[in-house]
Design a protein around this motif. Structure first.
Motif, PDB file in Angstrom:
ATOM      1  N   UNK A  10      61.971  53.697 105.577  1.00 49.40           N
ATOM      2  CA  UNK A  10      60.582  54.046 104.922  1.00 49.40           C
ATOM      3  C   UNK A  10      60.754  55.222 103.807  1.00 49.40           C
ATOM      4  N   UNK A  11      60.687  54.726 102.564  1.00 52.33           N
ATOM      5  CA  UNK A  11      60.857  55.722 101.461  1.00 52.33           C
ATOM      6  C   UNK A  11      59.512  56.129 100.866  1.00 52.33           C
ATOM      7  N   UNK A  12      59.285  57.111 100.758  1.00 52.40           N
ATOM      8  CA  UNK A  12      58.011  57.841 100.179  1.00 52.40           C
ATOM      9  C   UNK A  12      58.295  58.586  99.189  1.00 52.40           C
ATOM     10  N   UNK A  13      57.618  58.333  97.890  1.00 54.05           N
ATOM     11  CA  UNK A  13      57.458  59.345  96.838  1.00 54.05           C
ATOM     12  C   UNK A  13      56.377  58.832  96.003  1.00 54.05           C
ATOM     13  N   UNK A  14      55.908  59.980  95.056  1.00 52.50           N
ATOM     14  CA  UNK A  14      55.097  59.695  94.137  1.00 52.50           C
ATOM     15  C   UNK A  14      53.791  58.892  94.433  1.00 52.50           C
ATOM     16  N   UNK A  49      58.135  53.912  91.333  1.00 53.22           N
ATOM     17  CA  UNK A  49      59.390  53.268  91.833  1.00 53.22           C
ATOM     18  C   UNK A  49      59.690  52.112  91.459  1.00 53.22           C
ATOM     19  N   UNK A  50      61.058  51.814  91.114  1.00 55.25           N
ATOM     20  CA  UNK A  50      61.627  50.531  90.812  1.00 55.25           C
ATOM     21  C   UNK A  50      62.561  50.076  91.860  1.00 55.25           C
ATOM     22  N   UNK A 104      60.628  58.003  90.221  1.00 53.92           N
ATOM     23  CA  UNK A 104      60.425  58.043  88.841  1.00 53.92           C
ATOM     24  C   UNK A 104      61.124  59.112  88.709  1.00 53.92           C
ATOM     25  N   UNK A 105      61.747  59.900  89.111  1.00 57.28           N
ATOM     26  CA  UNK A 105      62.547  61.284  88.816  1.00 57.28           C
ATOM     27  C   UNK A 105      63.986  60.756  88.818  1.00 57.28           C
ATOM     28  N   UNK A 159      62.674  61.782  97.307  1.00 58.24           N
ATOM     29  CA  UNK A 159      62.254  60.929  98.082  1.00 58.24           C
ATOM     30  C   UNK A 159      62.255  61.120  99.545  1.00 58.24           C
ATOM     31  N   UNK A 160      61.141  61.333 100.208  1.00 63.99           N
ATOM     32  CA  UNK A 160      61.261  61.359 101.914  1.00 63.99           C
ATOM     33  C   UNK A 160      61.591  59.986 102.560  1.00 63.99           C
ATOM     34  N   UNK A 161      62.649  60.169 103.306  1.00 64.10           N
ATOM     35  CA  UNK A 161      63.207  58.839 103.885  1.00 64.10           C
ATOM     36  C   UNK A 161      62.567  59.170 105.437  1.00 64.10           C
ATOM     37  N   UNK A 162      61.994  58.146 106.017  1.00 68.83           N
ATOM     38  CA  UNK A 162      61.914  58.092 107.734  1.00 68.83           C
ATOM     39  C   UNK A 162      62.563  56.956 108.149  1.00 68.83           C
ATOM     40  N   UNK A 163      63.268  57.158 109.335  1.00 68.86           N
ATOM     41  CA  UNK A 163      64.011  56.346 110.098  1.00 68.86           C
ATOM     42  C   UNK A 163      63.605  55.787 111.159  1.00 68.86           C
ATOM     43  N   UNK A 164      63.702  54.528 111.477  1.00 71.60           N
ATOM     44  CA  UNK A 164      63.027  54.098 112.884  1.00 71.60           C
ATOM     45  C   UNK A 164      63.906  52.983 113.517  1.00 71.60           C
TER      46      UNK A 164
END
Length: 603
Positions: free
Chosen positions: A160-164, A1-2, A34-35, A143-148
């Motif tokens: 919170x961004x989650x990928x790869x 991720x960049x 990355x995608x 990307x899976x995004x979780x908000x809090x």
């Protein structure tokens, strides 16, 4: 991720000779997976240069996603100057916290009214979709995004961004919860521990760090963190890299350098592996994909775009007896949010009003001599039904010393003094959460000793073992259920040592059925979750897992502490007869025997 930083200043844009290295533009961060999925975090004045760069780099139609933490001006002022929003061939999704009174589009349009700006929001030519967010999860491309919710005078979400196998957390703006600053996780209070869990194991955390610890006493209630707090929570969360951001507009480059030098030296002296740096405009960070992805990605959350019902006009707050100043502050906040306020000045009146009005939120003053807060809490619980679950109960207090019996029946706690903006924001957050209601289990009376016993097993986050899987498989087959788990209840999560029939390896403790089961002396049976007010709106019930039946046997160590359960789950309602309950007990006792065996002995 960049990751690229386009704006790192807080509160006010401050370009000039003293801010050349770290930048003077307000919050804006670009993230690319990355995608190729493009996410922009906040749209402060730094968005102008980002927009120019995006148009120069991309000749094809541009598809992007803008995640706004909150709508204070230093986080949205770049929107009218973000060129990609004006190009008809582009597509953008804009996300922001859901207000009770305005949609995201209405809020953003406010700053582009004729009084303030020559161009209205209708001039944005791109195809734009607006999304009102709650706490929860959503998918943006790969990307899976979780908000809090964060702690800020305006309703604010961290992302919170989650990928790869990577995770990036953006927590801006956020203030430590009252009287809960400390240097160790064991001393961080409940809400701050919840923040730590949101950061848990992140590869990069971009965290508000506007003040120093020495400056903070004069800034309490302004909604921002200290550098020291950001470091403390990231250390506790096992974060790899921390980017300090939202630099104070009065702080020049040399002062930022000195802060980083001091923190880096302290970390080196303590041997801590956390890498800390100050975010700078133009800085680019590349995070390499990881195969050792943390278990957080398997957690099950609510959808962050869950529709809000009922209508705003149906929301109401019950306020118990309190002092005149607190009563007026809450009344003003309720009026500002268009929420009906119900008041009572005695226990007798309060009990009648609760039964007649059925409020959305209950606020009580722990120190009031005019009512019995414990009696009101018990009445609220008594009135709850599957069709009308219990309203959240919030206690106002002067200090951290809570009554244990009262704490077991309440949802949250706030301390005086607090600002009108703070209570208004908290009211919004509490009411928004009521659209996704379920009963969170109280903590056992010996919680710290129980957690110490669990830690002593050294079993959390260890690989699966056949000795536990064998028990779970046998229980699932013998009792004809699709899911069987050996679940261990940690401080803020339940983690599965054995997981038969379910892909997730953990879930937040707030939604864990097993957090209820460990309070029992014997098996907990929930024949139909839809008919049980404790679980009917639980995300494990309403989400992908679709739990309709639950049976959990509490796993007790030889020292008496209950650390988890052997639990069985079905996607259809059902009953267990006496023979089936006894069979579950036998399997549970087998799991207890394995927990009592050290890994060395088992091998």
């Amino acid at each position: 991720m960049l990751v690229r930083f386009w704006g790192t200043r807080g509160s006010l844009a401050k370009p000039g000779p003293d801010t050349l290295r770290y930048g003077g533009n307000t919050s804006c961060v670009e993230v690319r997976s990355a995608a190729g999925t493009l996410v922009v975090l906040d749209c402060g004045t730094g968005a102008h240069d980002l927009g120019t760069a995006l148009l120069a780099e991309t000749k094809q139609p541009l598809q992007g996603h803008l995640l706004i933490s909150h709508t204070h001006w230093d986080h949205i002022q770049g929107i009218p100057f973000f060129a990609p929003l004006f190009e008809p061939q582009n597509e953008w999704d804009i996300y922001a916290p859901h207000s009770l009174s305005q949609s995201v589009r209405e809020t953003l349009a406010g700053q582009m009214q004729y009084t303030y700006f020559p161009v209205t929001i209708e001039a944005l030519g791109a195809k734009i979709s607006y999304h009102d967010l709650l706490e929860g999860t959503l998918e943006i491309g790969d990307i899976t995004v979780r908000s809090r919710y964060l702690n800020h005078p305006a309703l604010t979400l961290g992302y919170r961004l989650e990928a790869e196998g990577l995770s990036i957390v953006y927590a801006c703006d956020h203030e430590p919860y009252p009287r809960e600053q400390a240097e160790g996780l064991s001393e961080l209070g409940g809400q701050n521990r919840r923040h730590v869990e949101f950061l848990r194991g992140a590869d990069l955390v971009i965290h508000d760090a506007q003040y120093t610890e020495a400056e903070y006493p004069d800034k309490i209630g302004w909604g921002h963190s200290t550098v020291e707090y950001a470091v403390t929570v990231c250390k506790a969360a096992g974060v790899r890299k921390l980017a300090l951001t939202h630099h104070d507009p009065l702080r020049n480059d040399d002062a930022v350098d000195e802060i980083v030098r001091t923190i880096t030296a302290q970390l080196a002296a303590s041997g801590d592996s956390l890498q800390v740096f100050a975010a700078a405009e133009g800085q680019t960070i590349e995070l390499e994909s990881r195969t050792d992805a943390g278990a957080t990605t398997g957690s099950i959350w609510f959808s962050a775009v869950t529709p809000l019902t009922p209508a705003v006009s149906e929301y109401s707050i019950f306020l118990g007896a309190t002092d005149d100043q607190t009563a007026q502050t809450v009344a003003d906040a309720a009026a500002a949010e268009n929420v009906r306020l119900i008041t009572a000045t005695s226990t007798k009146t309060a009990l009648k009003e609760l039964e007649a009005q059925r409020p959305t939120l209950i606020i009580l003053d722990e120190n009031s001599a005019e009512d019995n807060a414990l009696a009101i809490c018990r009445k609220a619980k008594e009135l709850a039904t599957p069709q009308a679950p219990q309203a959240p109960i919030v206690v106002i207090a002067d200090d951290d010393n809570s009554n244990a019996a009262l704490a077991a029946l309440t949802t949250d706690r706030i301390q005086r003094p607090f600002s009108p903006e703070y209570i208004r924001t908290r009211i919004r957050a509490w009411i928004l959460r009521t659209t996704c209601r379920w009963e969170r289990a109280r903590q056992p009376h010996n919680e710290e000793e129980r957690l110490a016993a669990l830690d002593s097993l050294r079993i959390l986050d260890t690989p699966p073992e056949e000795r536990f899987d064998k028990i779970a498989r046998a229980a699932a087959e013998a009792l004809d259920v699709p899911i069987a788990l050996v679940s261990l209840v940690d401080r803020n999560r339940q983690w599965f040592k054995s997981c038969i029939g379910l892909e997730a390896r953990e879930t937040p403790r707030d939604m864990a059925f097993c957090a209820h089961a460990i309070l029992n002396d014997d098996v907990l049976i929930v024949p139909d979750t839809f008919l049980d007010s404790r679980f009917s709106d639980n995300p494990l019930v309403t989400g992908n897992v679709r739990v309709r039946f639950y049976a959990g046997y509490p796993l007790r160590l030889p020292n008496g502490h209950v650390v988890g359960t052997l639990c069985l789950i079905d996607v259809r309602p059902r009953q267990f007869d006496k023979q089936q309950v006894e069979l579950l007990r036998e399997f549970g006792k087998s799991a207890e025997q394995e927990l009592a065996v050290t890994p060395l002995e088992s091998g």
